[in-house]
Design an enzyme around this catalytic site. Structure first.
Site, mmCIF file in Angstrom:
data_model
loop_
_atom_site.group_PDB
_atom_site.id
_atom_site.type_symbol
_atom_site.label_atom_id
_atom_site.label_comp_id
_atom_site.label_asym_id
_atom_site.label_seq_id
_atom_site.Cartn_x
_atom_site.Cartn_y
_atom_site.Cartn_z
ATOM 1 N N ASN A 78 44.441 38.959 33.984
ATOM 2 C CA ASN A 78 44.571 40.762 34.091
ATOM 3 C C ASN A 78 43.291 41.224 33.673
ATOM 4 O O ASN A 78 43.048 42.470 34.191
ATOM 5 C CB ASN A 78 45.799 41.303 33.302
ATOM 6 C CG ASN A 78 45.789 42.613 33.118
ATOM 7 O OD1 ASN A 78 45.780 43.241 34.067
ATOM 8 N ND2 ASN A 78 45.448 43.123 31.851
ATOM 9 N N SER A 93 43.860 44.081 43.420
ATOM 10 C CA SER A 93 43.837 45.140 43.540
ATOM 11 C C SER A 93 44.046 45.446 44.983
ATOM 12 O O SER A 93 43.555 44.597 45.932
ATOM 13 C CB SER A 93 42.668 45.905 43.061
ATOM 14 O OG SER A 93 42.353 47.243 43.578
ATOM 15 N N TYR A 111 33.602 45.850 42.447
ATOM 16 C CA TYR A 111 34.848 45.662 42.267
ATOM 17 C C TYR A 111 35.787 45.197 43.273
ATOM 18 O O TYR A 111 36.493 44.040 43.378
ATOM 19 C CB TYR A 111 35.381 46.900 41.746
ATOM 20 C CG TYR A 111 36.767 47.114 41.376
ATOM 21 C CD1 TYR A 111 37.044 46.510 40.056
ATOM 22 C CD2 TYR A 111 37.812 47.548 42.010
ATOM 23 C CE1 TYR A 111 38.305 46.738 39.598
ATOM 24 C CE2 TYR A 111 39.109 47.455 41.389
ATOM 25 C CZ TYR A 111 39.450 47.194 40.121
ATOM 26 O OH TYR A 111 40.788 46.950 39.514
ATOM 27 N N ALA A 112 35.338 45.593 44.659
ATOM 28 C CA ALA A 112 36.122 45.156 45.672
ATOM 29 C C ALA A 112 35.957 43.579 45.945
ATOM 30 O O ALA A 112 37.013 42.677 46.259
ATOM 31 C CB ALA A 112 35.959 45.745 47.069
ATOM 32 N N ALA A 113 34.651 43.279 45.917
ATOM 33 C CA ALA A 113 34.499 41.832 46.071
ATOM 34 C C ALA A 113 35.045 40.921 44.784
ATOM 35 O O ALA A 113 35.317 39.686 45.351
ATOM 36 C CB ALA A 113 32.592 41.659 46.044
ATOM 37 N N SER A 114 35.071 41.316 43.743
ATOM 38 C CA SER A 114 35.409 40.551 42.700
ATOM 39 C C SER A 114 37.336 40.345 42.761
ATOM 40 O O SER A 114 37.617 39.338 42.794
ATOM 41 C CB SER A 114 35.253 41.110 41.339
ATOM 42 O OG SER A 114 36.122 42.701 41.201
ATOM 43 N N LYS A 115 37.643 41.370 43.215
ATOM 44 C CA LYS A 115 39.070 41.284 43.531
ATOM 45 C C LYS A 115 39.384 40.683 44.812
ATOM 46 O O LYS A 115 40.632 40.098 45.048
ATOM 47 C CB LYS A 115 39.720 42.790 43.500
ATOM 48 C CG LYS A 115 39.439 43.682 42.317
ATOM 49 C CD LYS A 115 40.315 42.866 40.804
ATOM 50 C CE LYS A 115 40.674 43.676 39.863
ATOM 51 N NZ LYS A 115 41.176 42.943 38.729
ATOM 52 N N ILE A 154 47.199 53.075 39.324
ATOM 53 C CA ILE A 154 48.299 52.991 38.376
ATOM 54 C C ILE A 154 47.897 53.824 36.944
ATOM 55 O O ILE A 154 46.677 53.959 36.683
ATOM 56 C CB ILE A 154 48.355 51.296 37.739
ATOM 57 C CG1 ILE A 154 48.719 50.668 39.006
ATOM 58 C CG2 ILE A 154 49.312 51.327 36.617
ATOM 59 C CD1 ILE A 154 50.030 50.849 39.675
#
Length: 238
Positions: free
Chosen positions: A83, A134, A147-151, A180
């Protein structure tokens, strides 16, 4: 009696909004929860069921040592919830290498480090791995390439795990939350929040507890769900 009584779960980022909600859901099931946090939290021991390790999950040696200690102390690991995550938003032409590396290392490599350290124990116990991805990992987002690449990477990792270990009765699934109510979203500018709400058909942000209940469902009841990405975004148009 909780159906998770006697099981041991490791939750990374257990002191955050979603992580804390997951921890509480598992504690209600009398599961022993081990929180791997970057800094110490004020979470109580919950009558001997919650224990905290201060671990930098990007540090492979530290992760391996902490997991070995968990196994020595508690005898097993059944569930891993990846998480922990950070953001360092910027447009690509402004994004520094440090902003890229730190997000990828925490969100993706950190999850790999946790899986690598626990997988033999999870296979032995026919356990479950849940990766918190995500909707951004599915759709991308302006200013969040790192962030998008990691998720998105977490999703590929999840599907590979499911294929490798399904035959061992180990299940791996990903959850892709939308907006959230967490400390991370609280920091967003009001105009961004307003624009986001307009795209959500339910006209509200989700609650950490709603994500946590989905996690618990996948662990306890989703016994034939494997290699899937479950979106929980209130019906958001991206």
């Amino acid at each position: 009696m909780g159906r998770l009584k006697g099981k041991v779960a490791i939750v990374t980022g257990a002191s955050g909004g979603i992580g804390r909600a997951i921890t509480r859901e598992f504690l209600e099931e009398e599961c022993v929860v081990i929180g791997f946090n970057y800094v110490s939290s004020a979470e109580s021991t919950h009558e001997g069921l919650y224990y905290e390790y201060v671990v930098d999950i990007t540090d492979r040696v530290a992760v391996e040592g902490a997991v070995k200690d968990v196994i020595n102390k508690f005898g097993r690991v059944d569930i891993l919830i990846n998480n922990a995550g950070i953001t360092k938003d910027n447009l690509i032409y402004r994004m520094s290498y440090e902003e890229w590396d730190s997000v990828i290392n925490t969100n993706l490599t950190g999850a790999f480090n946790m899986i690598k350290a626990t997988i033999r124990e999870i296979v032995k116990n026919e356990g479950v791995i849940i990766n918190i991805s995500s909707v951004v990992g599915l759709e991308g987002n302006i200013g969040q390439a790192n962030y998008a690449a990691s998720k998105a990477g977490l999703i590929g990792l999840t599907k590979s795990l499911a294929k490798e270990f399904g035959r061992k009765n180990v299940r791996a699934n990903a959850i892709a939350p939308g907006f959230i109510e967490t400390p991370m979203t609280e920091k967003l500018p009001e105009d961004i929040k307003k624009a986001a709400l307009e795209k959500i058909s339910m006209k509200r942000f989700g609650k950490p507890e709603e994500v946590a209940k989905l996690v618990k469902f996948l662990v306890l009841d989703g016994t034939y769900i494997n290699g899937q990405v479950i979106v929980i975004d209130g019906g958001m148009e991206l």
